[in-house]
Design a protein around this motif. Structure first.
Motif, short mmCIF file in Angstrom:
data_model
loop_
_atom_site.label_atom_id
_atom_site.label_comp_id
_atom_site.label_asym_id
_atom_site.label_seq_id
_atom_site.Cartn_x
_atom_site.Cartn_y
_atom_site.Cartn_z
N LEU A 1 0.85 -1.19 0.00
CA LEU A 1 0.00 0.00 0.00
C LEU A 1 0.89 1.24 0.00
O LEU A 1 1.98 1.23 0.58
N LEU A 2 0.43 2.28 -0.67
CA LEU A 2 1.12 3.56 -0.65
C LEU A 2 0.32 4.51 0.24
O LEU A 2 -0.83 4.83 -0.06
N GLU A 3 0.95 4.96 1.30
CA GLU A 3 0.23 5.83 2.23
C GLU A 3 -0.28 7.09 1.55
O GLU A 3 -1.39 7.56 1.84
N LYS A 4 0.51 7.66 0.63
CA LYS A 4 0.10 8.92 0.00
C LYS A 4 -1.24 8.76 -0.71
O LYS A 4 -2.05 9.69 -0.72
N ASP A 5 -1.50 7.59 -1.32
CA ASP A 5 -2.76 7.36 -2.02
C ASP A 5 -3.91 7.22 -1.05
O ASP A 5 -5.02 7.75 -1.27
N LEU A 6 -3.70 6.49 0.04
CA LEU A 6 -4.74 6.33 1.05
C LEU A 6 -5.08 7.68 1.68
O LEU A 6 -6.26 8.00 1.88
N ASN A 7 -4.05 8.47 2.00
CA ASN A 7 -4.28 9.78 2.60
C ASN A 7 -5.14 10.66 1.70
O ASN A 7 -6.06 11.34 2.16
N LEU A 8 -4.83 10.65 0.40
CA LEU A 8 -5.57 11.50 -0.53
C LEU A 8 -7.02 11.07 -0.63
O LEU A 8 -7.93 11.91 -0.63
N ASP A 9 -7.28 9.77 -0.69
CA ASP A 9 -8.66 9.31 -0.83
C ASP A 9 -9.48 9.66 0.41
O ASP A 9 -10.61 10.14 0.31
N ILE A 10 -8.93 9.43 1.60
CA ILE A 10 -9.65 9.78 2.83
C ILE A 10 -9.88 11.28 2.89
O ILE A 10 -10.96 11.75 3.30
N ALA A 11 -8.89 12.07 2.49
CA ALA A 11 -9.03 13.53 2.52
C ALA A 11 -10.11 14.01 1.56
O ALA A 11 -10.91 14.89 1.89
N LEU A 12 -10.17 13.43 0.36
CA LEU A 12 -11.20 13.82 -0.60
C LEU A 12 -12.59 13.44 -0.09
O LEU A 12 -13.55 14.22 -0.24
N LEU A 13 -12.72 12.26 0.50
CA LEU A 13 -14.00 11.87 1.08
C LEU A 13 -14.38 12.79 2.23
O LEU A 13 -15.54 13.19 2.38
N SER A 14 -13.39 13.16 3.05
CA SER A 14 -13.65 14.10 4.15
C SER A 14 -14.11 15.44 3.62
O SER A 14 -15.07 16.04 4.13
N ARG A 15 -13.43 15.93 2.60
CA ARG A 15 -13.81 17.20 1.99
C ARG A 15 -15.27 17.20 1.56
O ARG A 15 -16.02 18.14 1.84
N ASP A 16 -15.68 16.12 0.90
CA ASP A 16 -17.06 16.06 0.41
C ASP A 16 -18.06 16.09 1.55
O ASP A 16 -19.11 16.75 1.47
N ILE A 17 -17.76 15.38 2.64
CA ILE A 17 -18.68 15.35 3.78
C ILE A 17 -18.76 16.73 4.43
O ILE A 17 -19.85 17.23 4.73
N PHE A 18 -17.61 17.36 4.64
CA PHE A 18 -17.61 18.69 5.26
C PHE A 18 -18.38 19.69 4.39
O PHE A 18 -19.16 20.50 4.90
#
Length: 651
Positions: free
Chosen positions: A195-212
């Motif tokens: 797993l690449l942490e940078k990819d996981l971080n980006l996906d969680i951040a984008l999902l967070s952005r949408d919820i906020f």
């Protein structure tokens, strides 16, 4: 005309912390030598409710011992007409975009600021913004970056002149958040378990952005692609926007030199106690909510004043460590998008409660009247079960997880008020059948165990690490966790209730396993988390819908699920897949169904717990404990939610 400029500066304590100043006996010391100021950058931020232009003025100073004697206060004047504001700085233009030109005009796709014009003189630069004066008015502030010491022992000072164009519509302005996906580009972060942490971080951040954003927040992302902004620039964004908080999203790791014994799964958060506005409270909320939502332990919070992102911001700043990537189970969990969505929801819930203040907590019901016996909890989450005589068995947190507390099995008989602990095992996925309780024993590598209701005759039934345990007739059904390279091997198995040789049922990566009427229902991760069913003997496998789902529950020949393909809205589907209907526009998280009702956590209402009839009528609020989405179990005439039994009668 001149305009007063509100101060937005670093406190003296922060500068002293970073650049200690020796005692000065000679008060006649002169300001240290420095380069003439230059305009080196213009940053543009466009959010949902405001546009921000930041003009960076920079100088370098020699003689680091006298830093407190130096201040970078840009010299400028401002002119404002009906729909244009001009800021002229007495500083040397040094902008790459002006190379070979004296002016640059940039049209902006905004209903607030229409165009931005940058004009260079010999030792002067003018920024002109044409704006819509019917919807916004400019506000000017200054923001000072933390001084940065260079390798040649000089120190770079930077001050931003910040023009903010916010919507002037009536009402409370929205909270502003800066969400930072950690790492990016050549900075991979942790790379264990393929797993690449940078990819996981980006996906969680984008999902967070949408919820906020769905909940009215103004959100700025430090990156939305595989780039790697400098840490100081990420911090600058939070300061320039005068954000209410900065949340940097990461997944944790340990140094390669760390002993294997130190590796534990779990979430945590980092903060800086030496900051002018420490983010410890927010860090605690986020770490706790991540642990509760993802059902993983919580590491102690980490105070890290040495990190640039935390010591360079003048607002509450937190680094959220969602999971421990080197840990096999954490890696499998976070590699699946359903859990990344849950992590994003947890970050939102914690942050929203941080701004809202302490939640109103509904007291749990401690005495249950006239329990209604039910069968084995085939449609539940495996946190609680009930025997035919009304005795309740459940998992409850005992003590502090980092200090050795465990999710142990407790028993509460009818009429009793004090629960009894049956085992010291850290347990999960609790089900009951006949004279035994079955569970995944996390104290023994998640292996399948059984125990009598009095806590005796504890027996290990197999060596498989199991999850999502359920009962189908005379069979135990579970998902075998694996230590292989991919979560694609998380297949469904069955084993006789008395123990014996486990049998593989299918080759699908299975999630959210439920059993009803000799069918196993699950989300097929191999096929985009669509709903499938299969018989315990491995026959009859079929796809029931093309909808992607987040969670499902089955009862009374109906599958209730959170339809990810339609914004997580609550749907019902017949168990043969023929009849499909939307029950509610509420975005549902966790779901349970039984006794004529469907219960769900409502992501549009602070993740509060709601219920409605199985036909989708009479929606009711059950409780809002401010805890975010958590699994729901139906036991007798109560629900087990957030480690509490709450009566479902007369609601």
């Amino acid at each position: 005309m001149s305009m007063p400029i509100p101060a937005f500066t670093w406190v003296l304590a922060a500068i002293l912390l970073l650049f200690p100043l020796p005692a000065l006996a000679d008060t006649g010391l002169q300001t240290p030598p420095h380069l003439p100021p230059a305009v080196v950058e213009v940053k543009l931020f466009q959010l949902e409710h405001k546009d921000v232009i930041a003009i960076a003025v920079e100088t370098q100073v020699t003689g680091a011992g006298h830093l407190l004697l130096h201040k970078l206060e840009p010299q400028y004047h401002i002119n404002k007409r009906a729909n244009t504001v001009e800021v002229t700085l007495e500083a040397r233009p040094s902008l790459p975009e002006l190379a070979g030109r004296t002016a640059v005009i940039t049209p902006l796709p905004s209903h607030r600021v229409k165009t931005l014009t940058v004009t260079a003189g010999e030792n002067q630069l003018t920024i002109a913004a044409r704006f819509n004066n019917s919807t916004t008015q400019p506000r000017l502030t200054t923001v000072k970056r933390k001084p940065v010491k260079q390798a040649d022992n000089t120190v770079t000072f930077r001050t931003y002149l910040v023009l903010t164009f916010a919507d002037t519509a009536a009402g409370q302005p929205p909270k502003t958040l800066v969400i930072d996906p950690g790492h990016g580009g050549s900075a991979l972060g942790a790379t264990t378990n393929f797993l690449l942490e940078k990819d996981l971080n980006l996906d969680i951040a984008l999902l967070s952005r949408d919820i906020f954003r769905r909940h009215g927040y103004d959100v700025y992302m430090t990156r939305t692609d595989d780039s790697n902004p400098r840490l100081i620039d990420r911090a600058d964004a939070a300061n320039i926007l005068q954000a209410d908080a900065l949340i940097s999203i990461h997944n944790n790791s340990l140094p390669e030199s760390a002993p294997t014994a130190e590796l534990k799964r779990g979430a945590t958060a980092l903060y800086n106690s030496a900051a002018a506005r420490p983010g410890k409270e927010l860090a605690a909320l986020i770490a706790g909510q991540l642990a509760d939502t993802l059902r993983i332990p919580q590491y102690p919070l980490q105070d890290r004043p040495d990190l640039v992102l935390l010591n360079s911001t003048s607002i509450p700043a937190v680094i959220a460590e969602v999971s421990m990537l080197p840990h096999p189970q954490d890696a499998k969990m976070i590699s699946q998008r359903v859990y990344r969505l849950a992590a994003a929801q947890a970050i939102f819930t914690a942050t929203d409660s941080y701004f809202a203040g302490p939640p109103q907590v509904t007291a749990p019901v401690t005495a249950l009247a006239a329990p209604i016996p039910i069968a084995a909890n085939t449609a539940n989450s495996g946190l609680a079960a009930a025997a035919a005589d009304g005795t309740l068995y459940y998992l409850a947190l005992a003590g502090d997880i980092p200090a050795g507390g465990r999710e142990k099995i407790f028993r509460l008989k009818p009429g009793e008020t004090t629960p009894v602990s049956l085992t010291d095992d850290e347990a999960w996925n609790l089900v009951i059948s006949g004279k035994y309780l079955y569970y995944s024993n996390w104290s023994d590598d998640h292996r399948l165990y059984r125990i009598k209701p009095d806590g005796t005759d504890k027996t290990k039934l197999g060596n498989h690490p199991v999850s999502q345990l359920a009962i189908a007739g005379n069979w135990l059904v579970y998902v075998k966790w694996t230590n292989s390279r991919s979560a694609q091997d998380n297949n469904i198995y069955r084993m006789p209730l008395a123990g014996g040789f486990p049998q593989k049922i299918g080759s699908d990566q299975a999630e959210s396993v439920q059993v009803l009427d000799n069918w196993i229902y699950y989300l097929n991760g191999t096929d985009g988390y669509k709903i499938y069913r299969i018989k315990p003997n491995g026959t009859g496998r079929s796809k029931l819908t093309e909808d992607q789902a987040v969670c499902l529950a089955v009862a009374d020949n109906t599958i209730y699920y959170s339809n990810y393909s339609d914004g997580q809205k609550l749907y019902a589907l017949s168990t043969d897949g023929r009849h499909r209907v939307k029950l509610s526009n509420d975005p549902a998280g966790f779901i349970a169904a039984g006794n004529g009702y469907v219960y769900y956590t409502n992501a549009s209402a602070n993740h509060a717990l709601y219920r409605m009839t199985a036909a989708g009528h009479n929606k009711q609020l059950v409780c809002d404990l401010g805890v975010g989405p958590l699994p729901i179990d139906i036991v007798n005439n109560a629900i087990y939610y957030n480690r509490q039994f709450i009566s479902t009668e007369n609601r």
